[in-house]
Design an enzyme around this catalytic site. Structure first.
Site, PDB file in Angstrom:
ATOM      1  N   ASP A   1       0.737  -1.259   0.071  1.00 58.88           N
ATOM      2  CA  ASP A   1       0.188  -0.061  -0.125  1.00 58.88           C
ATOM      3  C   ASP A   1       0.972   1.246   0.084  1.00 58.88           C
ATOM      4  O   ASP A   1       0.436   2.135  -0.586  1.00 58.88           O
ATOM      5  CB  ASP A   1      -0.841   0.105   1.168  1.00 58.88           C
TER       6      ASP A   1
HETATM    7  P1  NAP Z   1       0.888  -4.072   3.193  1.00 56.63           P
HETATM    8  O1  NAP Z   1       0.258  -2.927   2.076  1.00 56.63           O
HETATM    9  O2  NAP Z   1      -0.073  -4.571   4.005  1.00 56.63           O
HETATM   10  O3  NAP Z   1       1.442  -5.179   2.142  1.00 56.63           O
HETATM   11  C1  NAP Z   1       2.308  -6.061   2.810  1.00 56.63           C
HETATM   12  C2  NAP Z   1       2.716  -7.174   1.813  1.00 56.63           C
HETATM   13  O4  NAP Z   1       3.633  -8.011   2.126  1.00 56.63           O
HETATM   14  C3  NAP Z   1       1.534  -8.089   1.235  1.00 56.63           C
HETATM   15  O5  NAP Z   1       1.242  -7.461  -0.089  1.00 56.63           O
HETATM   16  C4  NAP Z   1       2.093  -9.303   1.148  1.00 56.63           C
HETATM   17  O6  NAP Z   1       2.104  -9.900  -0.274  1.00 56.63           O
HETATM   18  C5  NAP Z   1       3.457  -9.128   1.287  1.00 56.63           C
HETATM   19  N1  NAP Z   1       3.961 -10.188   2.459  1.00 56.63           N
HETATM   20  C6  NAP Z   1       3.715 -10.663   3.430  1.00 56.63           C
HETATM   21  N2  NAP Z   1       4.348 -11.735   4.017  1.00 56.63           N
HETATM   22  C7  NAP Z   1       5.501 -11.744   3.108  1.00 56.63           C
HETATM   23  C8  NAP Z   1       6.458 -12.367   2.892  1.00 56.63           C
HETATM   24  N3  NAP Z   1       6.759 -13.623   4.022  1.00 56.63           N
HETATM   25  N4  NAP Z   1       7.464 -12.383   1.968  1.00 56.63           N
HETATM   26  C9  NAP Z   1       7.081 -11.380   1.101  1.00 56.63           C
HETATM   27  N5  NAP Z   1       6.059 -10.447   1.012  1.00 56.63           N
HETATM   28  C10 NAP Z   1       5.154 -10.945   2.111  1.00 56.63           C
HETATM   29  O7  NAP Z   1       2.167  -3.443   3.900  1.00 56.63           O
HETATM   30  P2  NAP Z   1       2.660  -1.859   3.913  1.00 56.63           P
HETATM   31  O8  NAP Z   1       2.948  -1.327   2.407  1.00 56.63           O
HETATM   32  O9  NAP Z   1       3.670  -1.865   4.899  1.00 56.63           O
HETATM   33  O10 NAP Z   1       1.400  -0.889   4.404  1.00 56.63           O
HETATM   34  C11 NAP Z   1       0.799  -1.121   5.678  1.00 56.63           C
HETATM   35  C12 NAP Z   1      -0.456  -0.962   5.463  1.00 56.63           C
HETATM   36  O11 NAP Z   1      -1.045  -1.231   6.859  1.00 56.63           O
HETATM   37  C13 NAP Z   1      -0.848   0.543   5.152  1.00 56.63           C
HETATM   38  O12 NAP Z   1      -2.459   0.371   4.259  1.00 56.63           O
HETATM   39  C14 NAP Z   1      -1.338   1.159   6.477  1.00 56.63           C
HETATM   40  O13 NAP Z   1      -2.195   2.086   6.222  1.00 56.63           O
HETATM   41  C15 NAP Z   1      -1.820   0.102   7.287  1.00 56.63           C
HETATM   42  N6  NAP Z   1      -1.468   0.231   8.837  1.00 56.63           N
HETATM   43  C16 NAP Z   1      -0.427   0.374   9.395  1.00 56.63           C
HETATM   44  C17 NAP Z   1      -0.546   0.626  10.390  1.00 56.63           C
HETATM   45  C18 NAP Z   1       0.956   1.076  11.212  1.00 56.63           C
HETATM   46  O14 NAP Z   1       1.082   1.332  12.226  1.00 56.63           O
HETATM   47  N7  NAP Z   1       2.136   0.796  10.674  1.00 56.63           N
HETATM   48  C19 NAP Z   1      -1.621   0.786  11.534  1.00 56.63           C
HETATM   49  C20 NAP Z   1      -2.728   0.541  10.933  1.00 56.63           C
HETATM   50  C21 NAP Z   1      -2.548   0.388   9.548  1.00 56.63           C
HETATM   51  P3  NAP Z   1       2.029 -11.280  -0.758  1.00 56.63           P
HETATM   52  O15 NAP Z   1       0.826 -11.810   0.068  1.00 56.63           O
HETATM   53  O16 NAP Z   1       1.757 -11.401  -2.158  1.00 56.63           O
HETATM   54  O17 NAP Z   1       3.261 -11.815  -0.176  1.00 56.63           O
END
Ligand code: NAP
Length: 469
Positions: free
Chosen positions: A397
């Site tokens: 994301d």
């Molecule tokens: P993300 O959008 O959740 O994407 C994480 C990606 O990691 C997934 O698409 C997944 O794809 C991949 N993944 C999972 N396990 C894996 C593995 N073992 N090896 C390789 N890839 C793996 O993560 P992000 O870009 O860090 O974004 C964070 C999201 O969480 C945002 O939407 C944010 O708003 C939300 N959020 C964050 C917080 C915070 O405090 N940081 C709080 C609330 C919400 P595959 O399944 O294809 O591998």
């Protein structure tokens, strides 16, 4: 010197240490020191408070301190980094419960001695409302994050109206507590005012559950920051109840810093706090699957190595997948090899990457990544075209260009890291599946993007082996 004056100075000293400790926590380089400085402040505050007490049952103090120390020592060793948000949630909850109990016990104590003044009753009512909401809301947040209960938002008709009615009822009950109308009244032999207080406690606990249950599990880290702020406010109100200045100061600091963090996270997701709290985000998949068409180009570790080996300037963009794969140590090893090869290495961390505030910073610190290599999106984005390779490690994301390009995307307007504008972008993940927001990512189909499919730890490990070979 007057003992009360000495205690006043000690409280001021403790408060100054809290402020400096908080300041130090804002940078990874000084965060450990900040933690230590704040704990010294807390020790001073506790010892000073104990010396002010005339009747003291040491057995309870020793029992409480001993139990807390044992639980803290076990938690520090046993709780995994990825489980930190739920542990923080639980701690917030206990903070709220402690404040609630302070309010209740003060009411209980003053009741048997003929009641208390209006100011204290108002403070008790606030302590019970905020403490109760914090306690039950935090327990629910803990359950959602740990998977004990469904992470999906539980929504029903009139949810917000019901919550508003409960809140209004608590305010009316608090007004009754403040008036002298019920002073002599009894219900089932119990003082009516005492009954009002007990009903207020039950309603505050119910409000905590009902206002948190409609929020999706993945939004829980934001909610936990907010509950953290509430726990500070409850402590502050408890400080007014027992007239303890250092509790008022520390509660205010926690309340304000929790609110600032909540605001930072909402801004980084381009969502308002109201949207997080009331929209039930995550109840439905927000975008149609397969919205962006094209051919994703996969790449092998060997070919990715050739690109990296020829690059002068590399930016790592870690995300939740790096935490899930626990790939941070291999990432550091790869970065070291790149630097030995004469490549400039930086790590660009999005504020909401991962699943808790500072998630990526903590993991990279664990792998001893030098702090000066950590950069923010606003430092990298303006010159991202000059970056030879952006390596996206399990982020999705936070690098989704739909936030910039597609007005219909739920991510529209969210500040992202513009990895799609780097010369080459290598994305490490296991599939083309969306991330937390459930939104498809056009990055995977861009001409300059190469997908290195697989578990991030395995893929980075393979790149490290290529370099070593
Ligand atoms: P993300 O959008 O959740 O994407 C994480 C990606 O990691 C997934 O698409 C997944 O794809 C991949 N993944 C999972 N396990 C894996 C593995 N073992 N090896 C390789 N890839 C793996 O993560 P992000 O870009 O860090 O974004 C964070 C999201 O969480 C945002 O939407 C944010 O708003 C939300 N959020 C964050 C917080 C915070 O405090 N940081 C709080 C609330 C919400 P595959 O399944 O294809 O591998």
């Amino acid at each position: 010197m007057n003992p009360q004056l000495i205690r006043g100075f000690c409280y001021i000293g403790a408060s100054i240490l809290f402020v400096f400790g908080l300041k130090m926590l804002s940078s990874p380089a000084t965060a450990r020191k900040g933690n230590f400085v704040s704990s010294v402040g807390m020790l001073i505050a506790i010892l000073t408070t104990l010396t002010a007490m005339t009747e003291i049952k040491w057995i309870w103090i020793i029992f409480g301190a001993g139990t807390g120390t044992i639980i803290g020592a076990f938690a520090a060793r046993l709780v995994k980094m990825t489980s930190m948000p739920e542990m923080v949630g639980l701690f917030n909850g206990f903070g709220g419960l402690a404040s609630l109990l302070v309010g209740w016990s003060e009411f209980h104590g003053s009741w048997s001695t003929g009641g208390t003044d209006l100011f204290t009753i108002v403070a008790i009512s606030l302590t019970i409302l905020i403490g109760g909401v914090t306690f039950s809301g935090s327990l629910l947040a803990f359950g959602k994050l740990s998977g004990t209960i469904t992470g999906k938002p539980v929504l029903y008709k009139g949810q917000n109206i019901i919550n508003a009615i409960i809140l209004l009822t608590i305010v009316i009950l608090a007004t009754l507590l403040c008036s002298d109308k019920l002073d002599q009244a009894t219900v089932f032999g119990l003082s009516a005012k005492y009954l009002v207080l007990l009903v207020s406690i039950v309603l505050a606990l119910a409000l905590g559950v009902l206002s948190t249950i409609g929020i999706g599990g993945a939004d829980m880290p934001v909610v936990i920051c907010l509950l953290n702020s509430y726990s500070g406010l409850a402590a502050c109100a408890a400080g007014f109840v027992i007239r303890n200045n250092v509790l008022i100061v520390s509660g205010s600091l926690v309340g304000a810093s929790g609110l600032i963090l909540t605001n930072i996270m909402c801004k980084a997701m381009n969502r308002s706090l109201a949207n997080v709290l009331f929209s039930g985000f995550g109840s439905v998949t927000s975008a149609k699957a397969g919205k962006y068409q094209g051919q994703a180009k996969s790449i092998s570790a060997k070919d990715a190595y050739l690109i990296l080996e020829a690059s002068n300037n590399v930016v790592f963009v870690p995300g939740y997948g790096m935490a899930a794969a626990q790939a941070q140590h291999f990432v550091r090893e790869l970065a070291d090899l790149l630097e030995e090869n004469g490549t400039q290495v930086r790590y660009c961390i999005h504020p909401v990457a991962g699943r808790m505030p500072g998630h990526m910073n903590v993991l990279l610190a664990e792998a001893n990544v030098p702090y000066e290599q950590l950069v923010e999106p606003q430092d990298v984005n303006p010159t991202i075209e000059t970056v030879d390779v952006a390596i996206v490690i399990g982020a999705n994301d936070v690098v989704n260009p739909a936030a910039r390009e597609d007005q219909n995307s739920p991510l529209w307007g969210m500040p992202i890291i513009n990895v799609d504008r780097a010369q080459t972008c290598i994305v490490l993940k296991r599939s083309l599946n969306p991330g937390f927001a459930g939104v498809d990512n056009p990055l995977f189909f861009k001409d300059n993007t190469r997908m290195l499919f697989g578990d991030a730890k395995v893929s980075i490990g393979a790149l490290v082996s290529e370099f070593k070979d």
